[in-house]
Design a protein around this motif. Structure first.
Motif, PDB file in Angstrom:
ATOM      1  N   ASP A  99       0.815  -1.219   0.000  1.00 34.86           N
ATOM      2  CA  ASP A  99       0.000   0.000   0.000  1.00 34.86           C
ATOM      3  C   ASP A  99       0.846   1.265   0.000  1.00 34.86           C
ATOM      4  O   ASP A  99       0.324   2.353   0.239  1.00 34.86           O
ATOM      5  CB  ASP A  99      -0.946   0.005   1.209  1.00 34.86           C
ATOM      6  CG  ASP A  99      -0.176  -0.055   2.537  1.00 34.86           C
ATOM      7  OD1 ASP A  99       1.072  -0.091   2.499  1.00 34.86           O
ATOM      8  OD2 ASP A  99      -0.822  -0.070   3.601  1.00 34.86           O
ATOM      9  N   PRO A 120      -1.684   2.804   5.251  1.00 33.64           N
ATOM     10  CA  PRO A 120      -1.989   2.634   6.675  1.00 33.64           C
ATOM     11  C   PRO A 120      -1.221   1.502   7.338  1.00 33.64           C
ATOM     12  O   PRO A 120      -1.026   1.513   8.550  1.00 33.64           O
ATOM     13  CB  PRO A 120      -3.497   2.363   6.680  1.00 33.64           C
ATOM     14  CG  PRO A 120      -3.815   1.854   5.307  1.00 33.64           C
ATOM     15  CD  PRO A 120      -2.862   2.562   4.390  1.00 33.64           C
ATOM     16  N   CYS A 171      -4.912   2.935  11.457  1.00 32.51           N
ATOM     17  CA  CYS A 171      -5.833   3.790  10.711  1.00 32.51           C
ATOM     18  C   CYS A 171      -6.059   3.232   9.312  1.00 32.51           C
ATOM     19  O   CYS A 171      -5.286   2.385   8.829  1.00 32.51           O
ATOM     20  CB  CYS A 171      -5.281   5.203  10.619  1.00 32.51           C
ATOM     21  SG  CYS A 171      -4.933   5.955  12.247  1.00 32.51           S
ATOM     22  N   ASP A 172      -7.113   3.733   8.647  1.00 35.09           N
ATOM     23  CA  ASP A 172      -7.434   3.230   7.309  1.00 35.09           C
ATOM     24  C   ASP A 172      -7.154   4.264   6.225  1.00 35.09           C
ATOM     25  O   ASP A 172      -7.600   4.101   5.083  1.00 35.09           O
ATOM     26  CB  ASP A 172      -8.899   2.776   7.242  1.00 35.09           C
ATOM     27  CG  ASP A 172      -9.889   3.900   7.554  1.00 35.09           C
ATOM     28  OD1 ASP A 172      -9.454   5.066   7.695  1.00 35.09           O
ATOM     29  OD2 ASP A 172     -11.100   3.603   7.661  1.00 35.09           O
ATOM     30  N   GLY A 204     -10.961   9.525   7.799  1.00 31.77           N
ATOM     31  CA  GLY A 204     -10.948   8.079   7.988  1.00 31.77           C
ATOM     32  C   GLY A 204     -11.184   7.719   9.433  1.00 31.77           C
ATOM     33  O   GLY A 204     -11.698   8.535  10.216  1.00 31.77           O
ATOM     34  N   CYS A 252      -9.465   5.555  12.987  1.00 33.86           N
ATOM     35  CA  CYS A 252      -8.326   4.924  13.648  1.00 33.86           C
ATOM     36  C   CYS A 252      -8.848   4.111  14.823  1.00 33.86           C
ATOM     37  O   CYS A 252      -9.798   4.527  15.499  1.00 33.86           O
ATOM     38  CB  CYS A 252      -7.333   5.977  14.137  1.00 33.86           C
ATOM     39  SG  CYS A 252      -6.515   6.910  12.814  1.00 33.86           S
ATOM     40  N   THR A 297     -12.626   3.191  18.588  1.00 34.96           N
ATOM     41  CA  THR A 297     -12.586   3.701  17.215  1.00 34.96           C
ATOM     42  C   THR A 297     -12.811   5.205  17.240  1.00 34.96           C
ATOM     43  O   THR A 297     -13.714   5.697  17.931  1.00 34.96           O
ATOM     44  CB  THR A 297     -13.669   3.037  16.343  1.00 34.96           C
ATOM     45  OG1 THR A 297     -13.435   1.623  16.308  1.00 34.96           O
ATOM     46  CG2 THR A 297     -13.626   3.586  14.918  1.00 34.96           C
TER      47      THR A 297
END
Length: 237
Positions: A96, A121, A133-134, A162, A164, A170
């Motif tokens: 990624d 991430p 995180c995303d 986003g 985390c 969350t």
């Protein structure tokens, strides 16, 4: 006699010049040996971070295998632009992530320039205790310089909105911008939502000290932070 004195001075200057040249050649040979020595030999007595699984090659050309399938590759060359220095093309990559940059190291210090790309991430997994995180960060023309008498920075890192998570919690995170710049002879980083005043600032001082300022509004994004403030910290490193 004048002729004899001139001859002697010439001999002394020739001897000094030959000695300096010999020392320069020996220094160049030692540097070349160090650059080409296997990393396993140079680091065998060092305790590497847990995220570094293996090192291959040499300081001249090699790669590091990191946890999570990430790796760092570098390829170096000697540059004679200005003072002679080592210029290394660096690539951080994974499923990624792909960030490239150029690291220059020499008598004036070390400078990372032209750092750009995307940081996924999954990189957070390399830091023990980090939130997961995303969001994928966009790295745009980042520059970091550590010179003998100053530090400087430039560029920016942005993330979209986003979430985390950590320890079952969350947290929704808005879009953020980390702007790198300068404060006199020191480097400065400011964190903010796009178009808003900074919620946090870090000044990296050449005197090996971090000046951290956290504004109360940062608690709206990161609830673990106190709302009293601003908070000012000074940390040596």
């Amino acid at each position: 006699m004048p002729g004899t004195s001139t001859t002697r001075r010439g001999g002394v200057l020739f001897g000094l010049g030959l000695s300096v040249l010999t020392l320069c050649l020996l220094g160049a040979m030692l540097v070349a040996l160090a650059l080409n020595a296997p990393l396993s030999l140079l680091t065998h007595s060092l305790r590497l971070p847990p995220s570094v699984e293996a090192l291959h090659g040499s300081l001249w050309r090699g790669r590091a295998t990191l946890a999570g399938g990430y790796r760092v590759r570098w390829d170096s060359a000697v540059s004679f632009a200005g003072l002679p220095h080592l210029a290394s093309d660096i690539v951080l990559e994974g499923s990624d992530t792909r960030v490239t940059g150029v690291l220059r190291a020499g008598p004036r210090g070390a400078i990372l320039t032209q750092a750009a790309g995307r940081a996924g991430p999954g990189l957070a997994g390399l830091v023990e205790g980090a939130w997961l995180c995303d969001m994928t960060a966009r790295v745009s023309d980042v520059r970091l310089a550590w010179r003998w008498r100053s530090a400087s920075a430039g560029g920016e890192i942005t993330t979209p909105a986003g979430q985390c998570t950590k320890d079952g919690r969350t947290q929704a995170i808005p879009p953020l911008v980390l702007t790198l710049g300068e404060a006199g002879r020191d480097a400065r980083m400011t964190l903010a939502e796009p178009g808003d005043p900074p919620m946090a600032q870090v000044v990296i001082r050449r005197a090996r000290e971090l000046d951290i300022t956290i504004e109360p509004r940062a608690a709206d994004v990161f609830p673990v932070l106190p709302r009293s403030g601003p908070i000012a910290l000074q940390l040596p490193f």
